[in-house]
Design an enzyme around this catalytic site. Structure first.
Site, PDB file in Angstrom:
ATOM      1  CG  ASP A 113       2.026 -16.865  18.254  1.00 43.51           C
ATOM      2  OD1 ASP A 113       1.883 -16.415  17.099  1.00 43.51           O
ATOM      3  OD2 ASP A 113       3.080 -16.743  18.909  1.00 43.51           O
ATOM      4  NE  ARG A 158      -2.231  -0.699   3.395  1.00 41.85           N
ATOM      5  CZ  ARG A 158      -2.697  -1.000   4.596  1.00 41.85           C
ATOM      6  NH1 ARG A 158      -3.970  -0.929   4.842  1.00 41.85           N
ATOM      7  NH2 ARG A 158      -1.881  -1.375   5.570  1.00 41.85           N
ATOM      8  CE  LYS A 180       1.853 -18.888  13.727  1.00 42.88           C
ATOM      9  NZ  LYS A 180       2.626 -17.880  14.460  1.00 42.88           N
ATOM     10  CE  LYS A 229       5.350 -14.627  21.838  1.00 46.02           C
ATOM     11  NZ  LYS A 229       6.364 -15.153  20.907  1.00 46.02           N
ATOM     12  CG  HIS A 251       5.795 -22.620  15.174  1.00 43.25           C
ATOM     13  ND1 HIS A 251       5.664 -22.567  13.811  1.00 43.25           N
ATOM     14  CD2 HIS A 251       5.796 -21.323  15.582  1.00 43.25           C
ATOM     15  CE1 HIS A 251       5.599 -21.303  13.415  1.00 43.25           C
ATOM     16  NE2 HIS A 251       5.666 -20.529  14.478  1.00 43.25           N
ATOM     17  CG  HIS A 280       9.316 -19.822  10.944  1.00 41.26           C
ATOM     18  ND1 HIS A 280       8.218 -19.475  11.684  1.00 41.26           N
ATOM     19  CD2 HIS A 280      10.373 -19.664  11.775  1.00 41.26           C
ATOM     20  CE1 HIS A 280       8.604 -19.123  12.898  1.00 41.26           C
ATOM     21  NE2 HIS A 280       9.913 -19.223  12.977  1.00 41.26           N
ATOM     22  CD  GLU A 299       9.241 -17.029  21.142  1.00 47.49           C
ATOM     23  OE1 GLU A 299       9.700 -16.323  20.239  1.00 47.49           O
ATOM     24  OE2 GLU A 299       8.026 -17.172  21.345  1.00 47.49           O
ATOM     25  CE  LYS A 322      12.725 -22.235  14.138  1.00 48.45           C
ATOM     26  NZ  LYS A 322      13.499 -21.001  14.304  1.00 48.45           N
TER      27      LYS A 322
HETATM   28  C1  BG6 Z   1       6.090 -17.051  15.213  1.00 50.88           C
HETATM   29  C2  BG6 Z   1       5.224 -16.616  16.346  1.00 50.88           C
HETATM   30  O1  BG6 Z   1       5.371 -17.883  14.340  1.00 50.88           O
HETATM   31  O2  BG6 Z   1       7.215 -17.747  15.717  1.00 50.88           O
HETATM   32  C3  BG6 Z   1       5.999 -15.737  17.308  1.00 50.88           C
HETATM   33  O3  BG6 Z   1       4.107 -15.894  15.841  1.00 50.88           O
HETATM   34  C4  BG6 Z   1       7.268 -16.449  17.745  1.00 50.88           C
HETATM   35  O4  BG6 Z   1       5.216 -15.393  18.423  1.00 50.88           O
HETATM   36  C5  BG6 Z   1       8.047 -16.969  16.551  1.00 50.88           C
HETATM   37  O5  BG6 Z   1       8.056 -15.516  18.465  1.00 50.88           O
HETATM   38  C6  BG6 Z   1       9.201 -17.833  17.002  1.00 50.88           C
HETATM   39  O6  BG6 Z   1      10.014 -18.144  15.905  1.00 50.88           O
HETATM   40  P1  BG6 Z   1      11.559 -18.433  16.103  1.00 50.88           P
HETATM   41  O7  BG6 Z   1      12.019 -18.885  14.748  1.00 50.88           O
HETATM   42  O8  BG6 Z   1      12.172 -17.163  16.571  1.00 50.88           O
HETATM   43  O9  BG6 Z   1      11.638 -19.501  17.132  1.00 50.88           O
END
Ligand code: BG6
Length: 480
Positions: free
Chosen positions: A233, A50, A146, A329, A238, A176, A214, A180
């Site tokens: 999330d 945009r 996602k 987190k 994941h 993602h 995290e 890894k």
């Molecule tokens: C994302 C989540 O998909 O993955 C985030 O939305 C999270 O909340 C992140 O922090 C973690 O990814 P990575 O690769 O840093 O472990």
């Protein structure tokens, strides 16, 4: 460079090309592929967004993104990379910009992919306009991020929308974590060695832990995160994917549907989680950091920033072996790993004083990548037969030397899109099945107005999570 698998010349259009994900991951990732010689001459990256930017404004944005992610780049390389860029100001919901985009893509003479790095509410509008402007053919790929829905119903609706416009073989749903390096190594270790697979079942494995810790809080993503929570999330996608790769049967081939069929069977074999086998947490006080509720600006938020749960895969291989999952987190450290904890030997010839010993395979995803196997040996010295556990270590950085600069997950996955390989992407039925498992858990909390347990920032999480596993005579692995 010899390890680089060539790809065909491509046009990659990124909707949301000036957004956060593009800035932090997609564009720096593409730059690294460019530096490795994996962007054939004639390939282009076209951002469509945009923002009223011109091309040079976008190029400046990319240079900054690369600097932030990777440090100062080589001058020749970055100038070569910015030459591959193009920019279109576009209105996903209107008509502005579409004719410009079409003019930039006159012929189907390269691999063509559209990355929907935008919220799912725009998917339908984008898909419709791509067709209306004749921008897609049957080989064109789309990449979606996602969150893929927020429950099974919305995921099904989203799948139906995409499937009205594209065949499943054209849709690349990114998780993602599948990109890894260590996650792929988990498959190599399991299915490339004779050593582990015979023992990979409930007869020899006591339990499995999957932890994704995290240290960051929700930061600037409060508005999104507070509507999601850790379950939506992280767990639904994941952690579920990690569990699938750990638990799945060997596929006949490392080929997209063979792998995804096996993962789907695992998700479908998950038993419902008992409410007392799950702990929700929310980070709170610590001297100088804001609490979760301050972070999201809602003093009464009941969203969880932490989950620990115990579940079972009810099939022949795993009957009786619990899987403990946790993610959160603002924990003590950034530390993600899968721990496969083997049973004790059936009889100790060394007597009770030798203590309890378990072999353990530890698959470390981050911060460092590596795999280590704990084995039991004799304590050195003349003191009789005393046992100790030591790691047989394989740190990728040490074993592979400088080649250990492993690609970021996004680099790998984007190149798989260009190659047309869907193995590491989620299929429609997988995503829906994963929601079918998490939906009742979330609905249960909502019905009970469940309030997450507070935990101190930079701790191990709520104490109830320790009790969850200690009740079974086991312990979480140390975070950090
Ligand atoms: C994302 C989540 O998909 O993955 C985030 O939305 C999270 O909340 C992140 O922090 C973690 O990814 P990575 O690769 O840093 O472990």
């Amino acid at each position: 460079v010899s390890r680089i698998i060539p790809v065909e010349t491509f046009d990659l259009v990124i909707f949301g090309g000036t957004g956060d994900l593009a800035r932090r991951k997609i564009l720096p990732g593409l730059f690294k592929r460019f530096c490795d010689g994996q962007m054939p001459v004639g390939s282009r990256i076209i951002a469509a967004a945009r923002s009223e930017l011109d091309l040079s404004g976008f190029q400046d944005f990319v240079v900054e993104a690369v600097e932030d992610a990777l440090g100062t780049p080589d001058a020749d390389q970055i100038s070569g990379f910015v030459d591959t860029l193009d920019y279109v100001t576009i209105d996903a919901l209107g008509e502005e910009g579409w004719a410009d985009l079409a003019a930039k893509l006159p012929a189907f003479d390269k691999v063509r992919a559209f990355y929907f790095s935008v919220g799912p509410s725009l998917f339908e509008a984008l898909a419709e306009r791509l067709h209306k402007h004749g921008l897609v053919d049957t080989e064109t790929r789309i990449v979606v991020e996602k969150p893929f829905g927020r429950d099974q119903e919305s995921a099904k609706a989203l799948n139906a929308t995409l499937r009205r416009h594209f065949d499943e073989s054209q849709i690349y749903r990114i998780d993602h974590y599948l990109g890894k390096e260590t996650v792929q190594n988990l498959m190599a270790v399991r299915f490339g060695n004779m050593l582990f697979e015979p023992l990979w079942n409930s007869q020899y494995i006591d339990h499995i832990q999957i932890s994704v810790a995290e240290d960051v809080g929700v930061g600037g993503r409060g508005a999104y995160y507070d509507k999601s929570g850790a379950m939506r999330d992280m767990v639904q996608n994941h952690l579920m994917q990690l569990l699938c790769l750990t638990a799945m049967e060997p596929p006949s081939f490392f080929e997209p549907d063979a792998v995804r069929d096996e993962k789907l069977k695992v998700i479908r074999a998950l038993t419902p989680v008992e409410p007392h086998h799950i702990v929700r947490g929310q980070y709170t006080d610590s001297s100088d950091e804001v609490t979760y509720r301050e972070d999201v600006g809602d003093p009464r938020s009941r969203t969880e920033s932490y989950i620990a749960l115990k579940c079972h895969v009810s099939n022949w291989r795993w009957a009786g072996t619990p899987f403990y999952l946790r993610t959160g987190k603002r924990l003590k450290a950034r530390d993600s790993e899968i721990n496969v904890v083997f049973k004790q030997t059936p009889h100790s010839i060394f007597g009770p004083e030798a203590g309890e010993h378990h072999n353990e395979l530890r698959i470390q995803l981050q911060p460092d990548e590596g795999i280590n196997l704990r084995v039991t040996i004799k304590e050195p010295g003349p003191g009789g037969m005393r046992l100790m556990d030591v790691p047989l270590d394989m740190s990728f950085a040490e074993a592979l030397g400088e080649d250990a600069d492993t690609p970021d997950a996004y680099e790998r996955l984007i190149m798989d899109v260009i190659r047309g390989n869907q193995t590491l992407f989620m299929r429609d039925d997988e995503v829906e099945a994963a929601w079918a498992w998490t939906d009742p858990i979330i609905q249960g909390w909502e019905a009970r107005h469940d309030v997450p347990k507070p935990y101190e920032s930079f701790s191990n999480g709520p104490t109830d999570a320790d009790l969850l596993i200690e009740r079974d005579g086991r312990n979480w692995r140390e975070i950090g």
